[in-house]
Design a protein around this motif. Structure first.
Motif, PDB file in Angstrom:
ATOM      1  N   ILE A  19       5.541   9.606  -9.581  1.00  0.00           N
ATOM      2  CA  ILE A  19       5.334   9.672 -11.025  1.00  0.00           C
ATOM      3  C   ILE A  19       4.802  11.034 -11.433  1.00  0.00           C
ATOM      4  CG2 ILE A  19       4.031   8.729 -12.962  1.00  0.00           C
ATOM      5  CD1 ILE A  19       4.106   6.058 -11.708  1.00  0.00           C
ATOM      6  N   ILE A  55      -6.396  14.278 -12.647  1.00  0.00           N
ATOM      7  CA  ILE A  55      -4.996  14.706 -12.630  1.00  0.00           C
ATOM      8  C   ILE A  55      -4.241  14.089 -13.806  1.00  0.00           C
ATOM      9  CG2 ILE A  55      -2.834  14.521 -11.353  1.00  0.00           C
ATOM     10  CD1 ILE A  55      -4.464  14.798  -8.813  1.00  0.00           C
ATOM     11  N   ARG A  85      -4.556   0.302 -10.084  1.00  0.00           N
ATOM     12  CA  ARG A  85      -4.120  -0.658  -9.069  1.00  0.00           C
ATOM     13  C   ARG A  85      -4.165  -0.009  -7.678  1.00  0.00           C
ATOM     14  NH1 ARG A  85      -0.108  -4.740  -8.237  1.00  0.00           N
ATOM     15  NH2 ARG A  85      -0.698  -5.525  -6.189  1.00  0.00           N
ATOM     16  N   ALA A  86      -3.699   1.219  -7.605  1.00  0.00           N
ATOM     17  CA  ALA A  86      -3.688   1.915  -6.315  1.00  0.00           C
ATOM     18  C   ALA A  86      -5.113   2.121  -5.815  1.00  0.00           C
ATOM     19  CB  ALA A  86      -2.975   3.254  -6.450  1.00  0.00           C
ATOM     20  N   LEU A 128       2.433   1.921  -3.421  1.00  0.00           N
ATOM     21  CA  LEU A 128       1.509   2.450  -4.428  1.00  0.00           C
ATOM     22  C   LEU A 128       1.216   3.915  -4.164  1.00  0.00           C
ATOM     23  CD1 LEU A 128      -0.898  -0.565  -4.734  1.00  0.00           C
ATOM     24  CD2 LEU A 128       0.619   0.311  -6.487  1.00  0.00           C
ATOM     25  N   LEU A 153       1.346   3.790 -18.244  1.00  0.00           N
ATOM     26  CA  LEU A 153       1.837   3.244 -16.971  1.00  0.00           C
ATOM     27  C   LEU A 153       1.140   3.908 -15.787  1.00  0.00           C
ATOM     28  CD1 LEU A 153       4.026   1.461 -15.565  1.00  0.00           C
ATOM     29  CD2 LEU A 153       5.389   3.518 -15.430  1.00  0.00           C
ATOM     30  N   PHE A 154       1.004   5.216 -15.883  1.00  0.00           N
ATOM     31  CA  PHE A 154       0.391   5.997 -14.808  1.00  0.00           C
ATOM     32  C   PHE A 154      -1.066   5.560 -14.598  1.00  0.00           C
ATOM     33  CE2 PHE A 154       0.306  10.665 -13.175  1.00  0.00           C
ATOM     34  CZ  PHE A 154       0.160  10.182 -11.896  1.00  0.00           C
ATOM     35  N   LEU A 156      -1.178   2.077 -13.005  1.00  0.00           N
ATOM     36  CA  LEU A 156      -0.752   2.139 -11.609  1.00  0.00           C
ATOM     37  C   LEU A 156      -1.822   2.782 -10.746  1.00  0.00           C
ATOM     38  CD1 LEU A 156       1.942   1.418 -10.148  1.00  0.00           C
ATOM     39  CD2 LEU A 156       2.161   3.867  -9.892  1.00  0.00           C
ATOM     40  N   SER A 157      -2.474   3.819 -11.269  1.00  0.00           N
ATOM     41  CA  SER A 157      -3.471   4.490 -10.435  1.00  0.00           C
ATOM     42  C   SER A 157      -4.699   3.595 -10.255  1.00  0.00           C
ATOM     43  CB  SER A 157      -3.866   5.837 -11.037  1.00  0.00           C
ATOM     44  OG  SER A 157      -4.517   5.628 -12.247  1.00  0.00           O
ATOM     45  N   LEU A 164      -7.829  11.467  -8.905  1.00  0.00           N
ATOM     46  CA  LEU A 164      -6.621  11.008  -9.577  1.00  0.00           C
ATOM     47  C   LEU A 164      -6.783  10.980 -11.091  1.00  0.00           C
ATOM     48  CD1 LEU A 164      -3.974  10.318  -8.449  1.00  0.00           C
ATOM     49  CD2 LEU A 164      -4.641   7.940  -8.285  1.00  0.00           C
ATOM     50  N   ILE A 213       2.586   7.009  -6.861  1.00  0.00           N
ATOM     51  CA  ILE A 213       1.724   7.922  -7.609  1.00  0.00           C
ATOM     52  C   ILE A 213       2.252   9.346  -7.529  1.00  0.00           C
ATOM     53  CG2 ILE A 213      -0.533   9.024  -7.546  1.00  0.00           C
ATOM     54  CD1 ILE A 213      -1.712   6.320  -7.046  1.00  0.00           C
ATOM     55  N   GLU A 257      -6.269  -1.160  -4.381  1.00  0.00           N
ATOM     56  CA  GLU A 257      -5.608  -1.527  -3.122  1.00  0.00           C
ATOM     57  C   GLU A 257      -6.002  -0.584  -1.998  1.00  0.00           C
ATOM     58  OE1 GLU A 257      -3.034  -3.840  -2.188  1.00  0.00           O
ATOM     59  OE2 GLU A 257      -3.559  -4.928  -4.016  1.00  0.00           O
ATOM     60  N   LEU A 258      -6.012   0.694  -2.309  1.00  0.00           N
ATOM     61  CA  LEU A 258      -6.197   1.692  -1.255  1.00  0.00           C
ATOM     62  C   LEU A 258      -7.663   2.086  -1.085  1.00  0.00           C
ATOM     63  CD1 LEU A 258      -3.204   3.945  -2.317  1.00  0.00           C
ATOM     64  CD2 LEU A 258      -3.209   2.399  -0.385  1.00  0.00           C
ATOM     65  N   LYS A 313       0.826  -1.214   0.000  1.00  0.00           N
ATOM     66  CA  LYS A 313       0.000   0.000   0.000  1.00  0.00           C
ATOM     67  C   LYS A 313       0.857   1.260   0.000  1.00  0.00           C
ATOM     68  CE  LYS A 313      -4.289  -1.685   1.785  1.00  0.00           C
ATOM     69  NZ  LYS A 313      -5.301  -1.703   2.808  1.00  0.00           N
TER      70      LYS A 313
END
Lengths: 493, 116
Positions: A163, B32, B97-98, A156, B90-91, B94-95, B29, A160, B101-102, A153
């Motif tokens: 990046i 952004i 996935r985040a 990640l 990629l961004f 990843l976001s 996100l 973000i 998870e979050l 966690k």
């Protein structure tokens, strides 16, 4: 023309690509990655000898002469940094073998690591501004993946932010490149230097220079370091050690390159600004390092102090200052990797990074304790270790050019650095032994080798400064006389 | 005429940067990331404009014209687009996935959770 120059880029990227194919055989990947980086280091050594004999080596890619094609320029500074990069990378890899975990190894840790090294080496050796951008991106994209690899966690969350910051700074980099191209019509460093010297560095050019400074500051953690403590403490030790040792240094290298080769005509604006930012960086970094009681935080704030100190020497635009910066740059790459690996080992043993939750490690781990002590002394520049000589020259540089405030802040913050690291040593290693061999969360098996190599290196560099002196002098000479660089790339006119 | 075109392009770049900056300052996100994408387009247009818009013939040998268009900005632009594309992809991944998870894509809640 010297085809050796391209090897520090080709070797790691080819090795990385081959490893992607052999995803299953971790053993092969380990051997191949070590081999690739050791051979890159060997190429750097050969190049260093050639440069000290025959001057700067240049490769015009595809036979297109500068300024029309992309040139690779190996001067002493770049080659020296590639050698140190290889050494640090080998140590981090050795550390990763025993600590990174099978899951990360199976998901392309080693190829990504080599792509990162490709980007770093490329940034050092390129002679073209746009190519520098591309190499930055190679390095950054690998670092994006490395920082989030494992998908915890905290990783990640921090990746973000990391990046986003870097994407925006890349855009600013492109904007600066576009403006500079519109004004000068070239992107080759040597040609740029020539053109800027011809047309003069007027107000608009200085503005673009400051835009470059902002971009590189974001990468180097000079003043704009708000993203750094979070991102560098999220990934596992081996990754954060290589980040701390290399990524900020690439930003510093870019600042040195642009502000000593191209934009050196208005030092009372640009270099003074670097000096002011360096001073603020050192003070804020030192406050952060002293304030926290968490190993990871203390170490990441120490990275920031180091960046500020190196750029304090750069800001002076004097021979003494830049000599000191180069010595300190080499020292900092080695000792930051060392201290991160040491801190990571402590966290690995105790299972916590909070200083008030453990003590007395030295009873069971005397070697670890004493190496930490040596690293702490080296970090704050105590003779005879490697940080001393750089510190002396940077301080001398600031005093010679009468930036007394800058030198004073540098010395004051190095005391705070010493305090912050000694805080870890005293709280963590002295005192009542809390953990027994049974209750420890991990072992130091295999982790002591890379730490030992780096510790030995910081002692050897400190005692044998005369050995690297001719190389550093040559690098300084090239930096202080841009004509040498221009002549080597563009040929005599 | 050509000058007018370049002025127009510069204004467009400014507008794109303004929109992108506005989106960057929002809290979601996804917005952004869209903001970075729009700024990316602005940057690409800026590069092509700064190199000078169409000034002459394509730069090939064996042409009668003496005035050629500078092809370097276009080469830079292509590279920049590819890199921009890769990072944005990629961004986004990843976001996502985040987010899974979050459980949030609100940047207010992505602050460090009391590390000390």
């Amino acid at each position: 023309m010297n085809n050796l120059i391209i090897l520090p880029i080709i070797i790691p990227i080819l090795a990385g690509l081959i490893m992607v194919i052999f995803k299953k055989s971790i053993r092969l990947q380990r051997i191949l990655s070590i081999l690739a980086i050791v051979s890159t280091g060997a190429v750097a050594v050969i190049l260093m000898n050639q440069i000290s004999k025959d001057g700067i080596q240049v490769l015009h890619l595809g036979g297109w002469k500068a300024p029309f094609g992309v040139s690779m320029v190996a001067d002493m500074l770049a080659t020296m940094l590639i050698l140190v990069t290889s050494i640090v990378a080998v140590c981090c890899l050795l550390f990763a073998f025993h600590s990174i975990g099978e899951k990360r190894e199976a998901y392309y840790f080693y190829p990504l690591f080599l792509f990162l090294i490709t980007g770093v080496n490329g940034s050092f050796i390129t002679g073209d501004l746009f190519n520098l951008f591309v190499c930055f991106e190679v390095m950054l994209v690998s670092s994006y993946v490395l920082i989030s690899l494992g998908g915890t966690k905290i990783q990640l969350r921090e990746s973000i932010k990391y990046i986003l910051i870097n994407v925006i700074s890349s855009f600013l980099f492109l904007v600066a490149i576009a403006f500079l191209y519109a004004m000068t019509g070239t992107l080759n460093f040597a040609h740029l230097s020539q053109r800027v010297a011809e047309v003069g560095q007027d107000g608009l050019m200085t503005t673009v220079a400051i835009l470059f400074l902002i971009v590189f500051s974001l990468k180097a953690g000079l003043f704009l370091f708000f993203w750094l403590p979070g991102s560098y403490s999220a990934p596992p030790t081996a990754i954060s050690a290589i980040f701390a040792a290399l990524l900020t240094k690439v930003g510093i290298y870019a600042i040195i390159r642009t502000f000593y080769l191209v934009f050196y005509h208005e030092p009372q604006i640009t270099h003074l600004l670097i000096g002011i930012l360096a001073a603020i960086t050192m003070v804020l970094g030192a406050i952060g390092a002293v304030a926290y009681g968490d190993i990871k935080r203390i170490l990441t704030y120490n990275v920031i102090v180091g960046v500020g100190f190196i750029l304090a020497g750069v800001a002076t635009l004097s021979i003494e200052g830049i000599t000191g910066s180069l010595y300190y740059l080499i020292h900092d790459m080695i000792v930051k990797a060392l201290i991160f690996l040491l801190g990571g080992t402590v966290i690995h043993l105790t299972g916590t990074s909070k200083l008030n939750e453990f003590s007395g490690l030295i009873r069971l781990h005397p070697q670890l304790g004493w190496m930490f002590f040596i690293a702490a002394l080296s970090l704050s520049g105590i003779p005879p270790l490697s940080g001393f000589i750089g510190k002396v020259f940077i301080t001398e540089g600031t005093f010679v050019t009468s930036y007394f405030w800058l030198g004073g802040i540098g010395l004051a913050t190095s005391l705070m650095v010493l305090y912050s690291i000694m805080k870890i040593f005293i709280n963590g290693f002295w005192g009542y032994t809390v953990l027994t061999e049974e209750t420890e969360k991990g072992t130091t098996k295999g982790l002591m080798l890379p730490i030992g190599i780096l510790t030995a290196l910081t002692i050897v560099l400190g005692l044998g400064t005369e050995g690297i002196q001719p190389y550093v002098d040559l690098a300084t000479q090239t930096l202080m006389n841009p004509d040498i660089y221009i002549h080597a790339v563009l040929g005599s006119k | 005429m050509i000058n007018n075109m370049e002025t127009l392009m510069s204004i467009l770049v400014g507008i794109l940067f303004a929109i992108g900056t506005y989106l960057l300052l929002t809290k979601t996100l996804l917005r952004i990331i869209l903001g970075t994408s729009i700024i990316g387009h602005g940057v690409n247009l800026l590069i092509i404009t700064m190199g000078g818009l169409k000034k002459g013939a394509p730069p090939f040998l064996g042409r009668k014209e003496t005035l050629f268009t500078d092809s370097l900005p276009q080469a830079l632009l292509l590279t920049a687009i590819v890199i921009n594309f890769a990072t944005t992809a990629l961004f986004l991944v990843l976001s996502y996935r985040a987010y899974r998870e979050l459980g949030t894509d609100d940047t207010e809640q992505l602050r460090g959770i009391g590390d000390e």
